[in-house]
Design an enzyme around this catalytic site. Structure first.
Site: not given
Length: 308
Positions: A179, A284
């Site tokens: 992330h 991500e």
């Protein structure tokens, strides 16, 4: 217990229980700091094995909220939190009792090893297994597993790699995602390339599916999209000066999430400053559009290299 012997051959180095404190690695009670002689640095918390800083080319390359909790009280807002074994929230699935994005980003990891082969890079490995989880988390997800998370700093890149192994007596499945909050000079003046023709799920539009039609995805409002089975390299470009800011190369990670909360950032308690969304863009790499199956004794590995 997570061990180095669980890594595939190309990653195998002898397991050590103590780290030699070389001049380019500093081990503190809650984090690891990496230094290259050429000036590049990275900082990784043991909490979540979350990378909270990456400095290269004389600049900070990751966005970290000024309100981020770094004391282990909650997941870190910014940097590179690690999502496992579920992306978002699930229903009618063995992960549905877990909090959003799972437990990897909210568990304290062990340092397994540092191995520096030259002045050109430094690597640190972290491990997480059932023995590192809380009693409540084990009740929520009772499977036996081993994770090895490797972070490698070079002069021009930050490389992250996750090894997942099923160490139990029954199969299970998972999602994984890096992330990554990238720092950008002005989010309205950058574009993401490499997504044209890719199907995506638009979470802003309630999960509606669409196909990316643009060569250059620009940001002018809230964006939260899961691009499924992205075929090649993704880049973040400064369209004002015609310069590539970041190149994102993936290994065994089919999906790419692009997220910027825009003014919704004002409603996120640990996001700061409120206009910080202007200087960040999450790109991500992950395996999140479908479940990754894990048979007994099997392993899976995926990674991402972000280059400047």
């Amino acid at each position: 217990m997570v061990g180095r012997h669980h890594k595939p051959e190309d990653l195998t180095v002898p397991h050590v229980h103590e780290i030699v404190r070389a001049s380019h690695a500093k081990i503190e009670h809650d984090r690891v700091k990496l230094f290259l002689c050429s000036g590049e640095t990275a900082e990784i918390l043991l909490y979540g094995a979350t990378i909270i800083s990456w400095k290269a080319g004389g600049e900070e390359r990751l966005f970290l909220s000024e309100k981020a909790a770094l004391d282990g009280s909650k997941a870190v807002r910014g940097g590179v939190p690690l999502v496992f074994p579920v992306f978002g929230k699930s229903s009618n699935h063995p992960t549905d009792k877990l909090p959003q994005h799972g437990f990897a980003r909210t568990s304290r990891w062990e340092i397994l090893d540092t191995a520096t082969e030259s002045e050109e890079f430094i690597n640190v490995d972290f491990g997480l297994g059932p023995e590192n989880l809380t009693v409540d988390t084990r009740k929520q997800w009772p499977f036996d597993f081993g994770l090895i998370y490797s972070v490698t700093l070079t002069k021009t890149s930050l490389q992250t790699k996750l090894l997942v192994r099923n160490e139990g007596q029954e199969p299970w499945e998972f999602n994984a995602l890096f992330h990554t909050y990238l720092r950008v000079p002005d989010v309205t003046k950058v574009a993401v390339t490499g997504l044209k023709g890719v199907t995506y799920r638009d979470k802003v539009q309630g999960g509606a599916e669409a196909t990316e039609e643009s060569d250059k995805l620009t940001i002018a409002s809230e964006v939260d999209r899961v691009y499924v089975k992205v075929p090649g390299t993704v880049k973040v470009e400064d369209i004002e000066v015609g310069k590539t800011l970041y190149t994102v190369e993936r290994s065994n990670l089919d999906d790419v999430v692009v997220w910027n909360p825009w003014e919704k950032a004002k409603t996120i308690a640990d996001f700061g400053p409120e206009d910080g969304y202007k200087n960040m863009l999450c790109v991500e790499a992950g395996s999140v559009s479908s479940w990754q199956p894990m048979e007994v004794g099997s392993f899976w590995e995926g990674g991402v290299t972000i280059s400047i």
